[in-house]
Design an enzyme around this catalytic site. Sequence first.
Site, mmCIF file in Angstrom:
data_model
loop_
_atom_site.group_PDB
_atom_site.id
_atom_site.type_symbol
_atom_site.label_atom_id
_atom_site.label_comp_id
_atom_site.label_asym_id
_atom_site.label_seq_id
_atom_site.Cartn_x
_atom_site.Cartn_y
_atom_site.Cartn_z
ATOM 1 C CB SER A 1 -0.722 26.989 34.980
ATOM 2 O OG SER A 1 -2.048 27.522 35.709
ATOM 3 C CE LYS A 2 6.278 29.734 36.372
ATOM 4 N NZ LYS A 2 7.291 29.067 36.031
ATOM 5 N NE ARG A 3 -0.416 33.722 34.517
ATOM 6 C CZ ARG A 3 -0.759 34.841 34.492
ATOM 7 N NH1 ARG A 3 -1.848 35.129 34.883
ATOM 8 N NH2 ARG A 3 0.147 35.854 33.832
ATOM 9 N NE ARG B 1 -0.185 30.393 44.180
ATOM 10 C CZ ARG B 1 0.829 29.759 43.188
ATOM 11 N NH1 ARG B 1 0.602 29.995 42.076
ATOM 12 N NH2 ARG B 1 1.628 28.907 43.866
#
Length: 508
Positions: free
Chosen positions: A267-269, A487
């Site tokens: 997932s891009k998280r 991030r």
Amino acid sequence: MVDANDSATPPGVLPPRVRIAPSPTGDPHVGTAYIGLFNFVFARRWEGAFVLRIEDTDQTRSSRSSEESILGALRWLGIEWDEGPDVGGPHGPYRQSERLPMYREAVDRLLDDGKAYRCFCSKERLDEVRKIQMAERKPSGYDRHCRDLSVEESTARAAAGEGHTVRMMVPLAGTTQWIDELRGTQSFENRLIDDQVILKSDGFPTYHLANVVDDHHMRITHVIRGEEWISSTPKHVLLYEAFGWDLPRFYHLGLLRNSDKNKSKLSKRKNPVSIFHYRDLGYMPATFLNFLGNLGYSFGDDRERFSLREMIDTFDARRLSVGGPVFDPVKLEAFNGDDIRAMDAGALQEMLMKHCLSPERLGPIVAQAQERITRLDDFLPYVSFFYGGAVDYTQVEAKLRLKKRNKKEVIKIVEAFVQEIESDPEARGFEKAALESYARAFCERHGWKTKEIFTLLRLGCTGRTAAPPLFDTLAICGKDRVRMRLRGLVAFLKTMDDWGGESPAQGA
Ligand code: GLU
């Protein structure tokens, strides 16, 4: 020539026709490259055709720019298709939005044969049914309210212009089975299969119908896709049966996973998932393909490094794996480093010029530097933050301690900025003006001063207090790099002691 006596020869019709069917609803996803690679290799190994079909039936989420990005990303990787929206082919059109008459015809056939029915239920009624099912902890699904309407009534209501969808009439008993070439026999109880909508009220097909109709008309022989589609396959099998069409062979590859403790779905998280992220940071296409190849395939004798050509020449579908392959960025990094070291210095220099110093890349950067450097030699150090991945925040730590905010709030707002940008169709494109209006609206929505957010963005993206104008900087750095750095900023903030800033809301 295909050698039918070769033990690696896959079952089914040869030469194969395979396809990928990406939905153009965002950035080109590494999962598309992963599935694309195996379809491509399968087609080349068995001298078949590789089709690229665009599944753009979701009119609100699909865009032409996303389609172009997907094509561009696959091309960058060297995954080439024989038929597709840009190159045409004998079974076009290759965009589902251009194939509506075929779906209409298919639906009419199912309606005539009593294998599908019109559903006139309103959204409110369906919501109500879902609510009750949830409250009673029953499996969710349509309650088949319209299934028993008489043909006369159904036809008359449709003729009178009443809005409706069309649903498949799933048998109420028995099981639906098929053989997955990688996983063996799969069996689903029909009573648990929803009477799936196949034609929406806007006249567009849903994924299930369009997928089956297209795979049939495009003469697809082997469907190689991710395991997230296994639960849809019984619906597809029922549709093939309802039409009286032969089934293709199904191969469901393991879903890519994050390299975290729970091995959650990629997932891009947790990981950058856009192919462009990897391109822009300077991973090499052949290396990236080799890395993806390892995720779903064992080359044999534990060999991890192999070229696309070697993979094609020796491909054996029986060595495809179904286990959840872990997308490990550390491994990718190691592969890329090894490949850089293995290059001839001249070739590397050429590649560096092309990647870092091409006129397209340099142009906007030079324009920013011009205002701010006094000696030519200052150029590279000055523009270094436009290149590369993570930046160091230790020098700007004090500035991150916003006076009126505490650590938790700062972390939350940075996370929200990255997340919400995705839901803003304009800001998603990362153009300077759209980004600025998004950022200003974001501040207002969250009740933050623009100065606070802009400071965080500047520090987060550059690791510096002084940099060119913020939105030029963000646009030039590009979405994936900015997302990755923000991030990184969140990770850095988490290591800091809370500075106990007082929120204006609490302090007022
Ligand atoms: N549109 C689906 C996707 O985005 C296609 C799934 C399939 O291959 O059937 O992956």
